[in-house]
Design a protein around this motif. Structure first.
Motif, PDB file in Angstrom:
ATOM      1  N   GLU A 125       1.459  43.220 -25.285  1.00 44.94           N
ATOM      2  CA  GLU A 125       0.918  44.376 -25.998  1.00 44.94           C
ATOM      3  C   GLU A 125      -0.601  44.245 -26.075  1.00 44.94           C
ATOM      4  OE1 GLU A 125       2.416  47.042 -27.609  1.00 44.94           O
ATOM      5  OE2 GLU A 125       4.395  46.465 -26.824  1.00 44.94           O
ATOM      6  N   VAL A 126      -1.297  45.313 -25.688  1.00 47.25           N
ATOM      7  CA  VAL A 126      -2.761  45.315 -25.764  1.00 47.25           C
ATOM      8  C   VAL A 126      -3.199  46.591 -26.479  1.00 47.25           C
ATOM      9  CG1 VAL A 126      -4.926  45.288 -24.450  1.00 47.25           C
ATOM     10  CG2 VAL A 126      -2.956  43.983 -23.614  1.00 47.25           C
ATOM     11  N   LYS A 127      -4.138  46.448 -27.401  1.00 47.06           N
ATOM     12  CA  LYS A 127      -4.688  47.614 -28.116  1.00 47.06           C
ATOM     13  C   LYS A 127      -5.963  48.067 -27.437  1.00 47.06           C
ATOM     14  CE  LYS A 127      -2.948  46.778 -32.761  1.00 47.06           C
ATOM     15  NZ  LYS A 127      -3.013  45.526 -33.535  1.00 47.06           N
ATOM     16  N   ARG A 128      -6.032  49.374 -27.173  1.00 46.42           N
ATOM     17  CA  ARG A 128      -7.248  49.946 -26.583  1.00 46.42           C
ATOM     18  C   ARG A 128      -7.477  51.344 -27.155  1.00 46.42           C
ATOM     19  NH1 ARG A 128      -8.544  46.870 -21.997  1.00 46.42           N
ATOM     20  NH2 ARG A 128      -6.784  45.824 -21.005  1.00 46.42           N
ATOM     21  N   PRO A 129      -8.744  51.813 -27.168  1.00 48.88           N
ATOM     22  CA  PRO A 129      -8.997  53.200 -27.559  1.00 48.88           C
ATOM     23  C   PRO A 129      -8.279  54.158 -26.600  1.00 48.88           C
ATOM     24  CG  PRO A 129     -11.038  51.959 -27.470  1.00 48.88           C
ATOM     25  CD  PRO A 129      -9.979  51.089 -26.853  1.00 48.88           C
ATOM     26  N   GLN A 130      -7.857  55.295 -27.136  1.00 51.91           N
ATOM     27  CA  GLN A 130      -7.018  56.203 -26.350  1.00 51.91           C
ATOM     28  C   GLN A 130      -7.753  56.870 -25.185  1.00 51.91           C
ATOM     29  OE1 GLN A 130      -4.464  58.597 -28.807  1.00 51.91           O
ATOM     30  NE2 GLN A 130      -4.410  60.220 -27.254  1.00 51.91           N
ATOM     31  N   ARG A 131      -9.052  57.143 -25.385  1.00 48.69           N
ATOM     32  CA  ARG A 131      -9.782  57.872 -24.342  1.00 48.69           C
ATOM     33  C   ARG A 131     -10.983  57.062 -23.860  1.00 48.69           C
ATOM     34  NH1 ARG A 131      -8.252  61.781 -27.858  1.00 48.69           N
ATOM     35  NH2 ARG A 131     -10.126  61.612 -29.139  1.00 48.69           N
ATOM     36  N   CYS A 132     -11.394  57.364 -22.612  1.00 47.55           N
ATOM     37  CA  CYS A 132     -12.665  56.808 -22.135  1.00 47.55           C
ATOM     38  C   CYS A 132     -13.325  57.804 -21.195  1.00 47.55           C
ATOM     39  CB  CYS A 132     -12.469  55.448 -21.457  1.00 47.55           C
ATOM     40  SG  CYS A 132     -11.536  55.477 -19.921  1.00 47.55           S
ATOM     41  N   ARG A 133     -14.650  57.752 -21.175  1.00 42.75           N
ATOM     42  CA  ARG A 133     -15.417  58.605 -20.266  1.00 42.75           C
ATOM     43  C   ARG A 133     -16.199  57.676 -19.343  1.00 42.75           C
ATOM     44  NH1 ARG A 133     -20.206  61.471 -20.384  1.00 42.75           N
ATOM     45  NH2 ARG A 133     -20.781  60.536 -22.379  1.00 42.75           N
ATOM     46  N   ILE A 134     -16.142  57.968 -18.068  1.00 45.30           N
ATOM     47  CA  ILE A 134     -16.754  57.062 -17.086  1.00 45.30           C
ATOM     48  C   ILE A 134     -17.747  57.794 -16.178  1.00 45.30           C
ATOM     49  CG2 ILE A 134     -14.739  55.521 -16.975  1.00 45.30           C
ATOM     50  CD1 ILE A 134     -15.041  57.383 -13.916  1.00 45.30           C
ATOM     51  N   GLU A 135     -18.636  56.990 -15.611  1.00 49.40           N
ATOM     52  CA  GLU A 135     -19.471  57.424 -14.492  1.00 49.40           C
ATOM     53  C   GLU A 135     -19.068  56.545 -13.318  1.00 49.40           C
ATOM     54  OE1 GLU A 135     -23.439  55.616 -14.240  1.00 49.40           O
ATOM     55  OE2 GLU A 135     -24.215  57.645 -13.938  1.00 49.40           O
ATOM     56  N   ALA A 136     -18.903  57.151 -12.149  1.00 51.47           N
ATOM     57  CA  ALA A 136     -18.547  56.353 -10.965  1.00 51.47           C
ATOM     58  C   ALA A 136     -18.995  57.089  -9.708  1.00 51.47           C
ATOM     59  CB  ALA A 136     -17.039  56.109 -10.932  1.00 51.47           C
ATOM     60  N   TRP A 137     -18.834  56.418  -8.577  1.00 56.70           N
ATOM     61  CA  TRP A 137     -19.126  57.014  -7.280  1.00 56.70           C
ATOM     62  C   TRP A 137     -17.857  57.036  -6.440  1.00 56.70           C
ATOM     63  CZ3 TRP A 137     -22.723  55.220 -10.421  1.00 56.70           C
ATOM     64  CH2 TRP A 137     -23.982  55.804 -10.399  1.00 56.70           C
ATOM     65  N   THR A 138     -17.702  58.066  -5.642  1.00 54.27           N
ATOM     66  CA  THR A 138     -16.579  58.110  -4.699  1.00 54.27           C
ATOM     67  C   THR A 138     -16.904  57.168  -3.533  1.00 54.27           C
ATOM     68  OG1 THR A 138     -17.521  59.827  -3.296  1.00 54.27           O
ATOM     69  CG2 THR A 138     -16.251  60.574  -5.227  1.00 54.27           C
ATOM     70  N   PRO A 139     -15.898  56.815  -2.707  1.00 54.89           N
ATOM     71  CA  PRO A 139     -16.189  55.969  -1.528  1.00 54.89           C
ATOM     72  C   PRO A 139     -17.165  56.655  -0.558  1.00 54.89           C
ATOM     73  CG  PRO A 139     -13.848  55.954  -2.019  1.00 54.89           C
ATOM     74  CD  PRO A 139     -14.450  57.029  -2.888  1.00 54.89           C
ATOM     75  N   GLN A 140     -17.336  57.969  -0.713  1.00 56.00           N
ATOM     76  CA  GLN A 140     -18.297  58.692   0.134  1.00 56.00           C
ATOM     77  C   GLN A 140     -19.700  58.694  -0.480  1.00 56.00           C
ATOM     78  OE1 GLN A 140     -15.095  59.966  -0.477  1.00 56.00           O
ATOM     79  NE2 GLN A 140     -14.504  59.210   1.567  1.00 56.00           N
ATOM     80  N   GLY A 141     -19.833  58.113  -1.688  1.00 56.40           N
ATOM     81  CA  GLY A 141     -21.155  57.991  -2.298  1.00 56.40           C
ATOM     82  C   GLY A 141     -21.543  59.133  -3.216  1.00 56.40           C
ATOM     83  N   GLU A 142     -20.578  59.930  -3.666  1.00 58.32           N
ATOM     84  CA  GLU A 142     -20.897  61.023  -4.602  1.00 58.32           C
ATOM     85  C   GLU A 142     -20.658  60.572  -6.037  1.00 58.32           C
ATOM     86  OE1 GLU A 142     -18.528  64.421  -3.302  1.00 58.32           O
ATOM     87  OE2 GLU A 142     -18.960  63.701  -1.271  1.00 58.32           O
TER      88      GLU A 142
END
Ligand code: ZN
Length: 184
Positions: free
Chosen positions: A108-125
């Motif tokens: 069992e692991v406790k974590r916040p329900q939501r997260c907002r991320i920034e990332a890049w696609t494999p195409q670099g977007e």
């Protein structure tokens, strides 16, 4: 002109306590064919191992690459390159997590329900996205891998005690493998 042969990679899983799992992963610098072949091979490894997510250190690569698929449907494949969690929000929720680097161990692991991320696609977007529920949990679990944080660090003392023998067996297995490797 002949077709350029596609690079085909094949990965095996890196199991606890391999040192690469404890390193902070490095940003991807080149959004090239090699990165895309790496992502493809990570999806293949994840599917073959019946996982819903996989981080590059789990296949021995010290790079900020995650793949996930919460549903198993091909259109839900998601690759996150150089991902950063911008914000975690919502109530803490508890859920039984597994990890491909810890075969047959669930906790069992406790974590916040939501997260907002920034990332890049494999195409670099570059893109930003918010995740909720199960997908948010996968993203947060896999993101931990990029920071060298593992399931064993997130489990309660009671779960750790319950899994003591299984964890010790993984350590023994790693030691035996390192020794046989050193003799080669
Ligand atoms: Zn994991």
């Amino acid at each position: 002109m002949p077709d350029t042969p596609q690079e085909k990679l094949e990965f095996t899983l890196t199991l606890y306590p391999e040192p690469v799992l404890r390193k902070q992963a490095r940003p991807v610098a080149a959004f090239d064919e090699h990165l895309r072949a790496t992502v493809d091979a990570m999806f293949e490894r994840m599917r073959a191992s019946q996982g819903v997510g996989l981080a590059a250190p789990q296949v021995g690569l010290n790079q900020r690459i995650l793949v996930l698929n919460p549903s198993g449907e091909p259109q839900d494949d998601l690759a996150l390159i150089n991902v950063t969690i911008l914000e975690r929000s919502g109530p803490l929720t508890s859920f039984e997590e597994g990890c491909l680097s810890f075969p047959d161990i669930y906790a069992e692991v406790k974590r916040p329900q939501r997260c907002r991320i920034e990332a890049w696609t494999p195409q670099g977007e570059r893109f930003e996205r918010e995740f909720d529920g199960f997908t948010s949990r996968i993203v947060q679990h896999e993101y931990d891998h990029l920071e060298g944080v593992l399931l064993v660090d997130r489990m309660s003392p009671a779960d750790k005690a319950r899994h003591r023998a299984a964890l010790a067996a993984l350590v023994e297995r790693y030691k035996a493998r390192s020794l046989s490797g050193a003799r080669k």
